[in-house]
Design a protein around this motif. Structure first.
Motif, PDB file in Angstrom:
ATOM      1  N   LEU A  20       0.861  -1.172   0.000  1.00  0.00           N
ATOM      2  CA  LEU A  20       0.000   0.000   0.000  1.00  0.00           C
ATOM      3  C   LEU A  20       0.900   1.226   0.000  1.00  0.00           C
ATOM      4  CD1 LEU A  20      -3.181   0.541   2.045  1.00  0.00           C
ATOM      5  CD2 LEU A  20      -1.392   2.253   2.160  1.00  0.00           C
ATOM      6  N   HIS A  21       0.830   1.997  -1.084  1.00  0.00           N
ATOM      7  CA  HIS A  21       1.596   3.241  -1.155  1.00  0.00           C
ATOM      8  C   HIS A  21       0.667   4.378  -0.799  1.00  0.00           C
ATOM      9  CE1 HIS A  21       5.092   1.587  -3.349  1.00  0.00           C
ATOM     10  NE2 HIS A  21       4.214   0.819  -3.970  1.00  0.00           N
ATOM     11  N   ASP A  22       1.034   5.094   0.241  1.00  0.00           N
ATOM     12  CA  ASP A  22       0.190   6.234   0.609  1.00  0.00           C
ATOM     13  C   ASP A  22       0.624   7.447  -0.189  1.00  0.00           C
ATOM     14  OD1 ASP A  22      -0.788   8.579   2.177  1.00  0.00           O
ATOM     15  OD2 ASP A  22      -1.683   6.910   3.288  1.00  0.00           O
TER      16      ASP A  22
ATOM     17  N   PRO B 172       5.781   2.462   2.562  1.00  0.00           N
ATOM     18  CA  PRO B 172       4.934   1.434   1.944  1.00  0.00           C
ATOM     19  C   PRO B 172       4.586   0.319   2.920  1.00  0.00           C
ATOM     20  CG  PRO B 172       6.700   2.048   0.465  1.00  0.00           C
ATOM     21  CD  PRO B 172       6.923   2.819   1.730  1.00  0.00           C
ATOM     22  N   HIS B 173       3.314  -0.056   2.934  1.00  0.00           N
ATOM     23  CA  HIS B 173       2.827  -0.975   3.947  1.00  0.00           C
ATOM     24  C   HIS B 173       2.349  -2.278   3.297  1.00  0.00           C
ATOM     25  CE1 HIS B 173       0.962  -1.950   7.823  1.00  0.00           C
ATOM     26  NE2 HIS B 173       0.007  -2.499   7.089  1.00  0.00           N
TER      27      HIS B 173
ATOM     28  N   PHE C 248       6.601   7.833  -5.888  1.00  0.00           N
ATOM     29  CA  PHE C 248       5.886   8.134  -4.635  1.00  0.00           C
ATOM     30  C   PHE C 248       6.719   9.029  -3.731  1.00  0.00           C
ATOM     31  CE2 PHE C 248       3.155   4.681  -5.924  1.00  0.00           C
ATOM     32  CZ  PHE C 248       1.910   5.189  -5.555  1.00  0.00           C
ATOM     33  N   ALA C 249       8.041   8.823  -3.742  1.00  0.00           N
ATOM     34  CA  ALA C 249       8.918   9.673  -2.923  1.00  0.00           C
ATOM     35  C   ALA C 249       8.862  11.104  -3.431  1.00  0.00           C
ATOM     36  CB  ALA C 249      10.341   9.126  -2.967  1.00  0.00           C
ATOM     37  N   ILE C 250       8.894  11.260  -4.767  1.00  0.00           N
ATOM     38  CA  ILE C 250       8.790  12.611  -5.347  1.00  0.00           C
ATOM     39  C   ILE C 250       7.473  13.242  -4.927  1.00  0.00           C
ATOM     40  CG2 ILE C 250       8.530  13.901  -7.501  1.00  0.00           C
ATOM     41  CD1 ILE C 250      10.339  11.808  -8.838  1.00  0.00           C
TER      42      ILE C 250
ATOM     43  N   ARG D 283      -6.619  13.928  -8.568  1.00  0.00           N
ATOM     44  CA  ARG D 283      -8.019  13.511  -8.703  1.00  0.00           C
ATOM     45  C   ARG D 283      -8.203  12.006  -8.535  1.00  0.00           C
ATOM     46  NH1 ARG D 283      -9.687  17.991 -10.038  1.00  0.00           N
ATOM     47  NH2 ARG D 283      -8.862  19.305 -11.697  1.00  0.00           N
ATOM     48  N   TYR D 284      -7.219  11.327  -8.007  1.00  0.00           N
ATOM     49  CA  TYR D 284      -7.253   9.871  -7.975  1.00  0.00           C
ATOM     50  C   TYR D 284      -8.429   9.326  -7.171  1.00  0.00           C
ATOM     51  CZ  TYR D 284      -5.442   5.074  -7.579  1.00  0.00           C
ATOM     52  OH  TYR D 284      -5.278   3.727  -7.619  1.00  0.00           O
ATOM     53  N   GLY D 285      -8.749   9.992  -6.078  1.00  0.00           N
ATOM     54  CA  GLY D 285      -9.954   9.591  -5.345  1.00  0.00           C
ATOM     55  C   GLY D 285      -9.698   8.721  -4.135  1.00  0.00           C
ATOM     56  N   ALA D 286      -8.588   7.999  -4.104  1.00  0.00           N
ATOM     57  CA  ALA D 286      -8.254   7.221  -2.913  1.00  0.00           C
ATOM     58  C   ALA D 286      -6.919   7.749  -2.377  1.00  0.00           C
ATOM     59  CB  ALA D 286      -8.139   5.749  -3.248  1.00  0.00           C
ATOM     60  N   PRO D 287      -6.715   7.661  -1.078  1.00  0.00           N
ATOM     61  CA  PRO D 287      -5.472   8.208  -0.521  1.00  0.00           C
ATOM     62  C   PRO D 287      -4.282   7.261  -0.697  1.00  0.00           C
ATOM     63  CG  PRO D 287      -6.868   7.403   1.235  1.00  0.00           C
ATOM     64  CD  PRO D 287      -7.649   7.241  -0.036  1.00  0.00           C
ATOM     65  N   PHE D 288      -4.501   6.140  -1.327  1.00  0.00           N
ATOM     66  CA  PHE D 288      -3.381   5.199  -1.486  1.00  0.00           C
ATOM     67  C   PHE D 288      -3.497   4.454  -2.801  1.00  0.00           C
ATOM     68  CE2 PHE D 288      -6.785   3.224   0.955  1.00  0.00           C
ATOM     69  CZ  PHE D 288      -7.087   2.143   0.146  1.00  0.00           C
ATOM     70  N   TYR D 289      -2.399   3.843  -3.150  1.00  0.00           N
ATOM     71  CA  TYR D 289      -2.365   3.032  -4.368  1.00  0.00           C
ATOM     72  C   TYR D 289      -1.932   1.638  -3.953  1.00  0.00           C
ATOM     73  CZ  TYR D 289      -0.103   0.934  -8.451  1.00  0.00           C
ATOM     74  OH  TYR D 289       0.283   0.061  -9.432  1.00  0.00           O
TER      75      TYR D 289
END
Lengths: 386, 671
Positions: B324-326, B334-335, B457-459, B577-583
């Protein structure tokens, strides 16, 4: 044995000396059929299942009977066999040779052969119409020859396509009657052969203009479909279609559709004759009525078989011999339509304009069942989709 | 009294007359055809609200009441079929005696006048001596395959002959077949179930409940003799019941055996299209007998009157392992997560007021990458076409999940496991949509040389972190105007700050809105380019800061990074605009499939098959065995030849001519 009948009087109709009447050509033809079946079995028998072996074996008596009852068919079958085998031989197991070999490239690779078929059908239509307009026997004869040529090329194209599909991969290979493109070739072919049979049987080429018109429409659709959707590409079979049932269900169906289409076009000719149009250019109304009845009779008989075979197959593939799927339902509607037609003619003794109109309208129903269902309705038969 | 009985008898007679008339039968066939058409035009067995949407509030209940949504199961449709059976049966019964009589008889008592009135009749003048004429006619008829009977009359002899009389059996075969087929169809249709629901107190129940909770009223025992249901079995599990789906719920049908699914297999063509579906099952009988079978499409298996078909497949609870990438700045690294397909995982423990519902997983996903060409391919040549191209490609595993908030609102996501290569660049694709009615819009996350998404994600974390914004813009300004005027650097930093604020809230749209509002029209293009330059510069600096965080050496600026920076920036913009706080990135999975079998018991099948066989035989007999009757009346110096048939086609003209000539020859003195 002393015969009481002078030789000028033909043998009594339907006499039992049917076998005795076989000519050398008949026997040679049958022998070649047997040889072909044996060859096919020895070469490919091990990959066929029992049903397929049975279908192969049944081809011999069926094609023999067809050739014996209708002599020109012998030459037709021979021509298709020679061309298809020549094509297979030229391929030498390499699909790429379709582009390199002259004969394959311009004559007898599957798509080229089907293109030739299309061209011949179009020209034949023109020739028949010219022949009719100019009351020219030459025109009609040309039309007839071209129709034969087109039928040879169409059947060759399908046979070669069958072989090509196996060159794409042994598991991809299948009989080319599995999608709308392939069955349109089959439809044109069968309708043309049915017509040619009646042309010979009744000794009149005057119906060619009508029947070839409906074939031309089918070919035009075929080409449009091929060019806009690239439908001519061989596609592998979805699991539901992988069955020997396809080999008998689909052809039987198209004898049905072919017969109905033929009857409808004869119906058009009848209606014109009824109005006095094209006087002297059409066969007698009695002949038209007779052809119409016979075309519907053969169409109905085969359509019945096809629908039953379809039900048997459905029972095996979908778990139910009848699911009221739109294609099935429309097949039933077509069947009911012609069942009523036959009742009207045979039991009620109805004749004339009414039945001709009915046969014409019947084609609309058939067309909907054939193409319309795939275009407008969804269901289990979706592999024939547009 | 007598009168009344007579009336009643005549009413009954009239009724039978009507029911067995062809007019009635044909009307029935017509009504049947129309009803069948309705059933194909109105899609059958759709969810109730689909119909409401389609037909509106007024018509929907009307259509529903008429049974138009399940035409083939409605009472009136079954009634039509029943009437058809009745009508055809009565018709066959009524025709039986006359037709049998017709089949047997030779009509040797036909009168001369009626023979002369036949459409096909001719008068011959035999030259043979009168005593030999009869023999000559008999010889001829026998040779021509006719059976005949001779009637000696006062003034002559009538030879009545016929062929093809068996064709009339076709009538009984074909019409009897219709009755058989309809009866078989009634047995296999909805009727037995409808009867059980009406008289045995069976009622469907809600399908969304554990099997154990399903009441006895919704369970059918193994003795039930007609049903069709689905058996869902995950790999490694077993089932001994089928689910019958009805309009208003489900029924459970007990099977007389237990089916265990060992493995479900899908084989593919080189194009990625499925070639074979097969279930390896172990069947355990109620009496403990066990055996293995493989069920395939088109290869069903019958056991104890129940036929099992391979009908479908589904995920049977694959276990997927994710990272899970926040997206949010400064939050956790990453979790790892592990979820089973078909289950729901609340994410409260991770600090989200959301729940994850993993809905589907497909390990193989082949798509056609060929650009749809305006010019068609080569039509002639072989039919090989594109199958030989490499345009079909397996994009690897795909999974779908929903992220549902506490209010019940959900977004649906569709993620690819492997990075996909487009134009030489690689991205991880994640699609998102609000409802099944819309297409997914995809976020394309660029991966680095090691196919790792973490770089981006770091960027992003630095880019979107207000706490580090100062340092980022400072670094950017310093690098852009290295050694320049301090005031200008300050200005650039301010601009960069402002840009970043706009961007992190509203993406590129916010920036362009800003330009539209504050920059004159003729300078907008230039301004836009400048903003993009700033954003790309910021992306680069964020990247370098991230590398410093990770204790990696800074990269040397150069053209080789341009493409990555561009892709990263686009993804940064879209991620707003992704809609979720994680990928969710999939790393690993253990696939577990489920097979869906269909279990049927159709007692009507033998009837239908027998009927089909008889129908075929009957139709061919009726159409192609033509009855021909030939009469030769020898009377005085005349031989009257007449012919008739129940199928009046042109062949009859020809055959009559042939027989007339043949008989003329037979009756002539040989020269």
């Amino acid at each position: 044995m002393e015969s009481a009948i002078p030789s000028s009087a033909a043998a009594p109709v339907g006499a039992t000396n049917w076998l005795a009447r076989r000519t050398l050509g008949d026997w040679l033809y049958a022998l070649l059929l047997v040889a072909g079946a044996v060859l096919a079995y020895t070469r490919y028998g091990e990959v066929m299942d029992g049903y397929e072996v049975a279908i192969l074996a049944l081809h011999v008596p069926i094609l023999a009977a067809l050739g014996w009852a209708w002599r020109p068919f012998r030459l037709y079958a021979a021509a298709v066999a020679v061309l298809a085998l020549a094509s297979i031989w030229l391929y030498q197991g390499d699909l790429g040779r379709a582009e390199q070999n002259f004969f394959l490239k311009y004559l007898i690779s599957s798509q080229t052969a089907i293109t030739w078929m299309s061209a011949c059908f179009f020209i034949a239509t023109g020739a028949y119409w010219l022949g009719m307009a100019a009351k020219s026997d030459f025109g009609e004869r040309t039309g007839s020859r071209l129709t034969w040529a087109a039928s040879v090329m169409g059947a060759t194209g399908l046979c070669v396509r069958w072989y090509e599909s196996y060159l794409l991969g042994p598991e991809v290979g299948h009989i080319p009657i599995s999608n709308l493109y392939e069955v349109f070739v089959l439809f044109s072919l069968i309708t043309a052969l049915l017509y040619l049979f009646y042309e010979g049987r009744y000794g009149t080429r005057k119906l060619g203009a009508f029947v070839l018109t409906v074939i031309s429409v089918a070919v035009a659709f075929l080409l449009w479909y091929a060019f806009t959707r690239e439908a001519y590409q061989i596609q592998p079979l979805v699991p539901a279609l992988q069955s020997y049932w396809m080999k008998i269900h689909v052809p039987a169906n198209f004898v049905g559709y072919g017969g109905f289409a033929l009857a409808a076009m004869v119906g058009v000719a009848y209606l014109l004759a009824e109005r006095g149009a094209l006087a002297g250019r059409l066969p007698e109304k009695k002949v038209l009525e007779d052809v119409m009845y016979k075309a519907i009779a053969i169409g109905f008989a085969f359509f019945t078989i096809a629908t039953i075979l379809g039900a048997l197959w459905a029972a095996e593939a979908w778990g139910s011999y009848w699911s009221w799927d739109p294609k099935e339902t429309w097949a039933l509607i077509v069947w009911l339509n012609y069942a009523i037609w036959l009742h009207m003619r045979l039991t009620r003794g109805l004749r004339g304009k009414m039945l001709a109109w009915w046969a014409v309208v019947g084609l609309v129903v058939v067309t909907f069942a054939f193409v319309g269902v795939n275009m407008f309705l969804t269901g289990l038969h979706s592999y024939g989709s547009l | 009294m007598q009168q009344r009985a007579n009336t009643r008898a005549s009413v009954l007679e009239a009724l039978v007359e009507l029911l067995s008339s062809m007019r009635f039968a044909i009307s029935l066939l017509t009504v049947l055809a129309i009803a069948a058409i309705i059933g194909t035009v109105v899609q059958q067995n759709e969810p109730a609200n689909a119909y409401l949407n389609q037909f509106g509030q007024f018509w929907d209940p009307v259509f529903s009441r008429l049974g138009l949504y399940t035409v083939y199961n409605t009472g009136w449709f079954v009634a039509i079929l029943a009437f058809l059976v009745l009508s055809t049966t009565l018709c066959v019964i009524r025709q039986f005696t006359p037709m049998l009589h017709e089949m047997r008889g030779f009509r040797e008592h036909a009168r001369e006048a009626s023979l002369r009135a036949f459409a096909h009749s001719a008068s011959l003048t035999p030259t043979l001596t009168p005593e030999t004429r009869r023999g000559a006619v008999s010889d001829y008829l026998a040779r021509a395959g006719f059976r005949f009977r001779v009637d000696e009359r006062d003034d002559g002899v009538l030879v009545a002959a016929k062929r093809g009389g068996v064709g009339r059996i076709g009538y009984f075969l074909a019409h009897g077949a219709i009755v058989l087929i309809c009866l078989g169809g009634l047995l296999d249709g909805n009727l037995p179930l409808a009867l059980q629901m009406s008289f045995a107190g069976k009622a469907p129940t809600n399908g969304n409940q554990p099997i154990a909770h399903i009441p006895a009223s919704a369970r059918l025992d193994a003795g039930n003799w007609s049903y069709r249901g689905n058996v869902y079995i995950p790999e490694g599990a077993s089932a001994d019941f089928a689910v019958l789906n009805l309009e208003d719920g489900i029924l459970l049908q007990k099977l007389p055996f237990k089916v265990e699914l060992k493995r479900f297999n899908i084989d593919y063509y080189p194009t990625g299209m499925p070639r074979r579906y097969a279930s390896d099952v172990v069947i355990t009988d109620d009496d403990g007998q066990r055996f293995e079978r493989t069920l395939e499409v088109n290869k069903p298996f019958e056991h104890r009157g129940v036929t099992l078909y391979q009908s479908g497949y589904d995920d049977g609870g694959s276990v997927l392992r994710f990272t899970l990438h926040d997206f949010a700045p400064g939050k956790r690294p990453p979790h790892p997560l592990e979820i089973e397909v078909g289950t729901r995982l609340p994410l409260a423990s991770l600090g989200y007021g959301l729940a994850l519902e993993l809905t589907n997983f497909r390990p193989i996903n082949v798509e056609n990458t060929a650009a749809p060409s305006a010019t068609p391919g080569k039509f002639t040549g072989s039919g090989a076409g594109r199958l030989t191209d490499k345009s079909l490609k397996n994009f690897g595993p795909v999974f779908t999940y929903k992220v549902r908030d506490d209010a019940g609102q959900a977004l649906e996501f569709n993620n690819y496991m492997l990075p996909l290569e487009i134009g030489g660049r690689k991205y991880l694709f994640s699609g998102v949509r609000k409802s099944a009615a819309t297409d997914y819009s995809y976020l394309r996350i660029p991966v680095d040389e090691e196919d790792n998404a973490e770089t981006w994600f770091a960027i992003r974390r630095i880019f979107f972190d207000p706490a580090r914004r100062g340092a980022l813009t400072e670094r950017f300004a310093k690098r852009s105007l290295d050694g320049g005027d301090k005031a200008m650097r300050e200005r650039l930093k301010t601009t960069a700050d402002h840009t970043l604020t706009l961007f992190t809230v509203g993406g590129l749209d916010a920036v362009s809105d800003f330009i539209e509002k504050s920059v004159p029209e003729e300078e907008r293009d230039k301004a836009g380019a400048a903003f993009i330059q700033i954003l790309q510069g910021l992306t680069w600096d964020a990247w370098q800061m991230a590398r410093a965080d990770a204790k990696l050496p800074a990269l040397k600026a150069g053209d080789e990074h341009t493409a990555f920076i561009r892709d990263a920036l686009i993804a940064l913009a879209d991620s707003v605009r992704y809609g979720a706080p994680f990928y969710l990135q999939l790393h690993d999975f253990e696939q577990k499939q489920a097979s869906i079998l269909q279990a049927t018991r159709s007692p009507g099948k033998p009837l239908v098959y027998l009927g089909s066989l008889l129908l075929t035989l009957g139709i061919f007999a009726m159409l192609y065995i033509r009855e021909r009757r030939l009469f030769v009346l020898l009377k005085g110096d005349e031989a009257l030849v007449a012919m008739t048939s129940n199928r009046k086609t042109i062949d009859l003209d020809e055959q009559f001519a042939q027989h007339r000539d043949g008989l003329a020859a037979a009756l002539a003195v040989k020269v």
